[in-house]
Design a protein around this motif. Structure first.
Motif, short mmCIF file in Angstrom:
data_model
loop_
_atom_site.label_atom_id
_atom_site.label_comp_id
_atom_site.label_asym_id
_atom_site.label_seq_id
_atom_site.Cartn_x
_atom_site.Cartn_y
_atom_site.Cartn_z
N CYS A 134 4.35 -1.07 -14.29
CA CYS A 134 3.27 -2.20 -14.02
C CYS A 134 2.04 -1.63 -13.06
O CYS A 134 1.24 -1.92 -13.03
CB CYS A 134 4.05 -3.21 -13.38
SG CYS A 134 5.19 -4.13 -14.38
N ALA A 135 2.62 -0.83 -11.78
CA ALA A 135 1.61 -0.33 -11.01
C ALA A 135 0.74 0.80 -11.86
O ALA A 135 -0.53 0.67 -11.52
CB ALA A 135 2.24 0.50 -9.90
N LEU A 136 1.27 1.47 -12.67
CA LEU A 136 0.09 2.23 -13.55
C LEU A 136 -0.85 1.41 -14.41
O LEU A 136 -1.95 1.68 -14.56
CB LEU A 136 0.92 3.36 -14.45
CG LEU A 136 1.89 4.34 -13.41
CD1 LEU A 136 2.67 5.30 -14.53
CD2 LEU A 136 0.75 5.27 -13.04
N LEU A 169 -1.74 -1.66 -13.47
CA LEU A 169 -2.58 -2.26 -12.97
C LEU A 169 -3.80 -1.18 -12.43
O LEU A 169 -4.94 -1.46 -12.36
CB LEU A 169 -2.05 -2.72 -11.80
CG LEU A 169 -1.14 -4.13 -12.04
CD1 LEU A 169 -0.61 -4.64 -10.88
CD2 LEU A 169 -1.96 -5.19 -12.63
N THR A 170 -3.40 -0.04 -12.24
CA THR A 170 -4.27 0.77 -11.68
C THR A 170 -5.56 1.19 -12.83
O THR A 170 -6.34 1.82 -12.64
CB THR A 170 -3.48 2.32 -11.13
OG1 THR A 170 -2.74 2.83 -11.96
CG2 THR A 170 -2.95 1.75 -9.85
N VAL A 171 -4.72 1.45 -14.02
CA VAL A 171 -5.58 1.76 -15.16
C VAL A 171 -6.49 0.61 -15.82
O VAL A 171 -7.51 0.74 -16.17
CB VAL A 171 -4.61 2.13 -16.36
CG1 VAL A 171 -5.46 2.56 -17.71
CG2 VAL A 171 -3.96 3.50 -16.00
N VAL A 209 -8.02 -2.03 -14.23
CA VAL A 209 -9.20 -2.59 -13.52
C VAL A 209 -10.50 -1.39 -14.24
O VAL A 209 -11.42 -1.75 -14.33
CB VAL A 209 -9.19 -2.24 -11.97
CG1 VAL A 209 -10.52 -2.79 -11.50
CG2 VAL A 209 -8.28 -3.49 -11.96
N PRO A 210 -10.09 0.07 -14.09
CA PRO A 210 -11.39 0.94 -14.61
C PRO A 210 -11.68 0.71 -15.84
O PRO A 210 -12.79 0.81 -16.47
CB PRO A 210 -10.73 2.36 -13.89
CG PRO A 210 -9.72 2.00 -13.19
CD PRO A 210 -9.11 0.61 -13.22
#
Length: 176
Positions: A72-74, A76-78, A80-81
């Motif tokens: 999930c963290a990955l 979310l970090t991917v 937005v960009p």
């Protein structure tokens, strides 16, 4: 009194540490101590936990939860960009389309400027659209007579109350 000390030693699990009498025949060997029942059940539980735990002593459920959090963290970090990238690509596509429209308009205006830079074309436009004439020419305008409008055309452009008033003021055909 020595019996009470033995009892205390037995309940504390101090047997074999010199608190009680030595066993016969165990002179050269280390005395084997008996672990209390509570400790044995803990060791069995520790064996079960050790058998069910995996890498670094973490259970498979906890490992799955940690893996889900990391995924999930990955994501979310991917996300937005990636969203920004897609929005910028769409904006770039819109700007390219607008640039092509503007380039077509510029080419059309260049052709019109080249056409209007010719003096003969300017003279022809002035004569046809503005009614200019050269000195010494006699201008004349031919006006064709306009036929009078038919009663249907007159009635079509009038509101109902004006048509009614016209019929009443002229008289109905039955009275004449």
């Amino acid at each position: 009194m020595p019996a009470a000390a033995d009892e205390r030693a037995r309940t504390r699990g101090d047997r074999g540490r010199g608190a009680g009498p030595a066993r016969p025949g165990a002179a050269g060997r280390r005395a084997r101590t008996r672990e209390p029942q509570l400790t044995r059940s803990r060791s069995r539980a520790a064996g079960v936990v050790a058998a069910t735990t995996g890498f670094l002593g973490v259970s498979s459920t906890r490992r799955a939860a940690v893996l889900a959090v990391v995924v999930c963290a990955l994501a979310l970090t991917v996300a937005v960009p990636l969203r920004n990238f897609v929005a910028q690509r769409q904006q770039l596509s819109d700007l390219m389309d607008r640039q092509q429209q503007i380039a077509a308009e510029v080419s059309r205006l260049d052709e019109q400027r080249a056409r209007l830079s010719d003096p003969s074309q300017v003279e022809a436009d002035a004569r046809s659209r503005l009614g200019y004439v050269k000195p010494g020419e006699v201008p004349y305008i031919v006006e064709l007579p306009v036929p009078p409008p038919s009663p249907e055309e007159l009635a079509a452009g009038q509101p109902w109350f004006e048509r009614l008033w016209n019929n009443v003021s002229e008289g109905s055909p039955a009275q004449s």
